[in-house]
Design a protein around this motif. Structure first.
Motif, PDB file in Angstrom:
ATOM      1  N   THR A 280       0.859  -1.188   0.000  1.00  0.00           N
ATOM      2  CA  THR A 280       0.000   0.000   0.000  1.00  0.00           C
ATOM      3  C   THR A 280       0.890   1.231   0.000  1.00  0.00           C
ATOM      4  O   THR A 280       1.797   1.338   0.833  1.00  0.00           O
ATOM      5  N   LEU A 281       0.641   2.140  -0.940  1.00  0.00           N
ATOM      6  CA  LEU A 281       1.448   3.363  -1.017  1.00  0.00           C
ATOM      7  C   LEU A 281       0.644   4.536  -0.461  1.00  0.00           C
ATOM      8  O   LEU A 281      -0.518   4.731  -0.825  1.00  0.00           O
ATOM      9  N   ILE A 282       1.276   5.289   0.437  1.00  0.00           N
ATOM     10  CA  ILE A 282       0.634   6.499   0.970  1.00  0.00           C
ATOM     11  C   ILE A 282       1.061   7.668   0.096  1.00  0.00           C
ATOM     12  O   ILE A 282       2.252   8.004   0.034  1.00  0.00           O
ATOM     13  N   LEU A 283       0.077   8.248  -0.598  1.00  0.00           N
ATOM     14  CA  LEU A 283       0.348   9.323  -1.554  1.00  0.00           C
ATOM     15  C   LEU A 283      -0.486  10.555  -1.201  1.00  0.00           C
ATOM     16  O   LEU A 283      -1.418  10.466  -0.394  1.00  0.00           O
ATOM     17  N   LYS A 284      -0.149  11.668  -1.829  1.00  0.00           N
ATOM     18  CA  LYS A 284      -0.890  12.905  -1.553  1.00  0.00           C
ATOM     19  C   LYS A 284      -2.281  12.824  -2.182  1.00  0.00           C
ATOM     20  O   LYS A 284      -2.411  12.553  -3.372  1.00  0.00           O
ATOM     21  N   SER A 285      -3.294  13.057  -1.372  1.00  0.00           N
ATOM     22  CA  SER A 285      -4.675  12.976  -1.864  1.00  0.00           C
ATOM     23  C   SER A 285      -5.043  14.238  -2.641  1.00  0.00           C
ATOM     24  O   SER A 285      -4.604  15.340  -2.284  1.00  0.00           O
ATOM     25  N   ASN A 286      -5.850  14.100  -3.700  1.00  0.00           N
ATOM     26  CA  ASN A 286      -6.354  15.299  -4.390  1.00  0.00           C
ATOM     27  C   ASN A 286      -7.786  15.621  -3.973  1.00  0.00           C
ATOM     28  O   ASN A 286      -8.447  16.450  -4.596  1.00  0.00           O
ATOM     29  N   GLY A 287      -8.274  14.912  -2.943  1.00  0.00           N
ATOM     30  CA  GLY A 287      -9.612  15.218  -2.426  1.00  0.00           C
ATOM     31  C   GLY A 287     -10.745  14.464  -3.110  1.00  0.00           C
ATOM     32  O   GLY A 287     -11.908  14.633  -2.764  1.00  0.00           O
ATOM     33  N   GLN A 288     -10.421  13.611  -4.081  1.00  0.00           N
ATOM     34  CA  GLN A 288     -11.479  12.882  -4.796  1.00  0.00           C
ATOM     35  C   GLN A 288     -12.031  11.705  -3.991  1.00  0.00           C
ATOM     36  O   GLN A 288     -13.168  11.291  -4.177  1.00  0.00           O
ATOM     37  N   ALA A 289     -11.207  11.148  -3.096  1.00  0.00           N
ATOM     38  CA  ALA A 289     -11.723  10.066  -2.240  1.00  0.00           C
ATOM     39  C   ALA A 289     -12.673  10.688  -1.213  1.00  0.00           C
ATOM     40  O   ALA A 289     -12.497  11.846  -0.824  1.00  0.00           O
ATOM     41  N   ALA A 290     -13.683   9.916  -0.806  1.00  0.00           N
ATOM     42  CA  ALA A 290     -14.611  10.422   0.208  1.00  0.00           C
ATOM     43  C   ALA A 290     -13.827  10.820   1.462  1.00  0.00           C
ATOM     44  O   ALA A 290     -12.825  10.184   1.795  1.00  0.00           O
ATOM     45  N   LYS A 291     -14.313  11.869   2.141  1.00  0.00           N
ATOM     46  CA  LYS A 291     -13.587  12.427   3.299  1.00  0.00           C
ATOM     47  C   LYS A 291     -13.293  11.385   4.370  1.00  0.00           C
ATOM     48  O   LYS A 291     -12.232  11.378   4.985  1.00  0.00           O
TER      49      LYS A 291
ATOM     50  N   VAL B 281     -12.761   8.281   4.056  1.00  0.00           N
ATOM     51  CA  VAL B 281     -11.744   7.280   3.664  1.00  0.00           C
ATOM     52  C   VAL B 281     -10.390   7.666   4.260  1.00  0.00           C
ATOM     53  O   VAL B 281      -9.652   6.828   4.766  1.00  0.00           O
ATOM     54  N   THR B 282     -10.065   8.951   4.164  1.00  0.00           N
ATOM     55  CA  THR B 282      -8.744   9.407   4.601  1.00  0.00           C
ATOM     56  C   THR B 282      -8.766   9.916   6.042  1.00  0.00           C
ATOM     57  O   THR B 282      -7.722  10.313   6.560  1.00  0.00           O
ATOM     58  N   ALA B 283      -9.919   9.889   6.682  1.00  0.00           N
ATOM     59  CA  ALA B 283     -10.064  10.339   8.069  1.00  0.00           C
ATOM     60  C   ALA B 283      -9.446  11.724   8.268  1.00  0.00           C
ATOM     61  O   ALA B 283      -8.789  11.997   9.265  1.00  0.00           O
ATOM     62  N   GLY B 284      -9.643  12.569   7.274  1.00  0.00           N
ATOM     63  CA  GLY B 284      -9.191  13.954   7.407  1.00  0.00           C
ATOM     64  C   GLY B 284      -7.716  14.170   7.092  1.00  0.00           C
ATOM     65  O   GLY B 284      -7.232  15.301   7.126  1.00  0.00           O
ATOM     66  N   LEU B 285      -6.968  13.124   6.762  1.00  0.00           N
ATOM     67  CA  LEU B 285      -5.550  13.293   6.425  1.00  0.00           C
ATOM     68  C   LEU B 285      -5.417  13.861   5.006  1.00  0.00           C
ATOM     69  O   LEU B 285      -6.342  13.768   4.200  1.00  0.00           O
ATOM     70  N   SER B 286      -4.240  14.425   4.700  1.00  0.00           N
ATOM     71  CA  SER B 286      -4.017  14.962   3.357  1.00  0.00           C
ATOM     72  C   SER B 286      -3.490  13.880   2.417  1.00  0.00           C
ATOM     73  O   SER B 286      -3.231  14.128   1.245  1.00  0.00           O
ATOM     74  N   THR B 287      -3.316  12.679   2.954  1.00  0.00           N
ATOM     75  CA  THR B 287      -2.793  11.578   2.147  1.00  0.00           C
ATOM     76  C   THR B 287      -3.847  10.485   1.997  1.00  0.00           C
ATOM     77  O   THR B 287      -4.821  10.437   2.745  1.00  0.00           O
ATOM     78  N   VAL B 288      -3.598   9.588   1.027  1.00  0.00           N
ATOM     79  CA  VAL B 288      -4.498   8.447   0.853  1.00  0.00           C
ATOM     80  C   VAL B 288      -3.644   7.199   0.586  1.00  0.00           C
ATOM     81  O   VAL B 288      -2.632   7.263  -0.105  1.00  0.00           O
ATOM     82  N   GLY B 289      -4.048   6.084   1.204  1.00  0.00           N
ATOM     83  CA  GLY B 289      -3.328   4.806   1.026  1.00  0.00           C
ATOM     84  C   GLY B 289      -3.993   4.013  -0.098  1.00  0.00           C
ATOM     85  O   GLY B 289      -5.208   3.846  -0.098  1.00  0.00           O
ATOM     86  N   ILE B 290      -3.185   3.533  -1.063  1.00  0.00           N
ATOM     87  CA  ILE B 290      -3.753   2.848  -2.242  1.00  0.00           C
ATOM     88  C   ILE B 290      -2.968   1.583  -2.572  1.00  0.00           C
ATOM     89  O   ILE B 290      -1.740   1.564  -2.475  1.00  0.00           O
ATOM     90  N   ARG B 291      -3.713   0.530  -2.962  1.00  0.00           N
ATOM     91  CA  ARG B 291      -3.012  -0.639  -3.489  1.00  0.00           C
ATOM     92  C   ARG B 291      -3.849  -1.367  -4.529  1.00  0.00           C
ATOM     93  O   ARG B 291      -5.080  -1.214  -4.578  1.00  0.00           O
ATOM     94  N   MET B 292      -3.156  -2.155  -5.367  1.00  0.00           N
ATOM     95  CA  MET B 292      -3.839  -3.007  -6.337  1.00  0.00           C
ATOM     96  C   MET B 292      -3.686  -4.449  -5.862  1.00  0.00           C
ATOM     97  O   MET B 292      -2.579  -4.976  -5.803  1.00  0.00           O
ATOM     98  N   PRO B 293      -4.804  -5.081  -5.456  1.00  0.00           N
ATOM     99  CA  PRO B 293      -4.705  -6.418  -4.876  1.00  0.00           C
ATOM    100  C   PRO B 293      -4.403  -7.475  -5.939  1.00  0.00           C
ATOM    101  O   PRO B 293      -4.841  -7.343  -7.083  1.00  0.00           O
TER     102      PRO B 293
END
Ligand code: TXA
Ligand code: MG
Length: 344
Positions: free
Chosen positions: A101-112, A114-126
């Motif tokens: 899982t990579l923690i990257l800078k969120s652009n705000g498109q994920a629901a709020k 999901v990121t629990a208010g952080l400026s980053t978002v964790g993403i992976r391809m299973p």
């Protein structure tokens, strides 16, 4: 709520109706559990706040603990993030689909939520055909934490999901037992040197083959540092009976076991086949060889679910080395344990 169970006997990749039915529920903002290569995930549309809220409710998960978003392709990563560093592309190229899982800078498109208010978002391809088919069919990125009630061991079989969440979620896609057994490695790419926030299926040694330097979050070692991964501060992976983790040689383990038995405690043991083979004792769950911790990782969570409160007072568990996937195994055991016994 009626939880729909799609069984392996009726389920193949070609069995489009099951996948389509599950995908439709996801598009209707419901939550559906699905297998990944690590553990079962509890999925919902990551772009929809109402859908994501249902995950938190079903799990009883604290709202400040962000979720991992699962994607079908790199295009979906670009839709959710900005300023992706070149090293992220290298890591995706090398390890995806897979347990990173990579923690990257969120652009705000994920629901709020999901990121629990952080400026980053964790993403992976299973790396699981059913997960990828479901992602493609639903057409949305899926937020998916492990599909257990919060605090319980993560599910590595559909029956574990059923035990925890029957009646609380719309459906469970049963893909049989998962392959890796422990969750993905969470790697933070927001600082100049990548930081492992949670050890997992991709090891530090694997990552070092791609990036010049990578470090473990100091908070993983205990101590005062605040973990950067909010989830790491909560009670985790707890079996029904208290787990005591034993650090020492085999003789020391046997002494501790004998002492507890003499005191009249009903003890359950979780051990490698090497140690289990030396015990004249019938309540032992053997988890594979300590020479191959990949085997231990696969069986760990089902072992933690096996002993029931009604049968054992204490679970004594062997400790292992923490190289390679051992870092993930020991991280989970240390979190599951309420007490450690250390040989002097
Ligand atoms: O293998 C896995 O990762 C499984 C399968 C289902 O993909 N998922 C999983 O999710 O383990 P969960 O929610 O049980 O654990 C997610 C971890 C938590 O420790 C959370 O705090 C951390 O990832 N995390 C998520 N987003 C984060 C972020 N933006 N910054 C820091 N940590 C984050
Ligand atoms: Mg979890």
């Amino acid at each position: 709520m009626n939880t729909k169970l799609w069984n392996p006997s009726t389920l193949t990749i070609e069995n489009e109706p099951s996948i389509e039915e599950a995908a439709k529920l996801l598009r209707d903002r419901q939550v559906v559990a699905f297998p990944t290569e690590t553990v079962y995930g509890l999925g919902a549309d990551a772009t929809n706040e109402e859908a994501v809220q249902r995950i938190f409710e079903a799990k009883g998960r604290p709202a400040d603990n962000p979720l991992i978003v699962h994607v079908a392709d790199v295009g979906q990563v670009e839709e959710l993030t900005e300023d992706i560093p070149p090293v992220a592309y290298q890591l995706m190229e090398t390890f995806w689909p897979g347990p990173l899982t990579l923690i990257l800078k969120s652009n705000g498109q994920a629901a709020k939520n999901v990121t629990a208010g952080l400026s980053t978002v964790g993403i992976r391809m299973p790396d699981h055909p059913l997960a990828l088919a479901l992602l493609k069919q639903s057409g949305v990125p899926l937020a998916a934490p492990s599909a257990n009630r919060s605090g319980r061991p993560s599910p590595t079989e559909a029956s574990h999901v059923y035990q925890d969440l029957n009646g609380r979620i719309a459906g469970i896609l049963d893909g049989g037992p998962t392959g890796v057994g422990v969750e993905s490695t969470v790697l933070d790419l927001s600082s100049s040197v990548p930081v492992i926030l949670r050890p997992g299926g991709i090891t530090k040694e694997d990552i070092e083959k791609v990036v010049p330097e990578v470090v473990f979050d100091p908070a993983l070692k205990g101590g005062k540092d605040k973990p950067k991964s909010p989830g790491m501060k909560y009670t985790h992976y707890a079996p029904e009976s208290p787990l005591w983790l034993v650090y020492g040689d085999d003789e020391y383990f046997k002494q501790q076991l004998d002492q507890l038995i003499e005191k009249g405690e009903r003890v359950g043991v979780i051990a490698s086949k090497e140690l289990a083979g030396q015990l004249q004792f019938d309540r032992v769950i053997e988890c594979g060889s300590r020479e191959r911790l990949e085997e231990i990782a696969v069986k760990l969570y089902s072992a933690l679910r096996e002993f029931k409160k009604s049968d054992v007072d204490v679970i004594l568990c062997e400790s292992f080395h923490s190289h390679g996937v051992g870092a993930a195994v020991m991280n989970r055991l240390e979190k599951a344990a309420v007490r450690t016994l250390k040989q002097q």
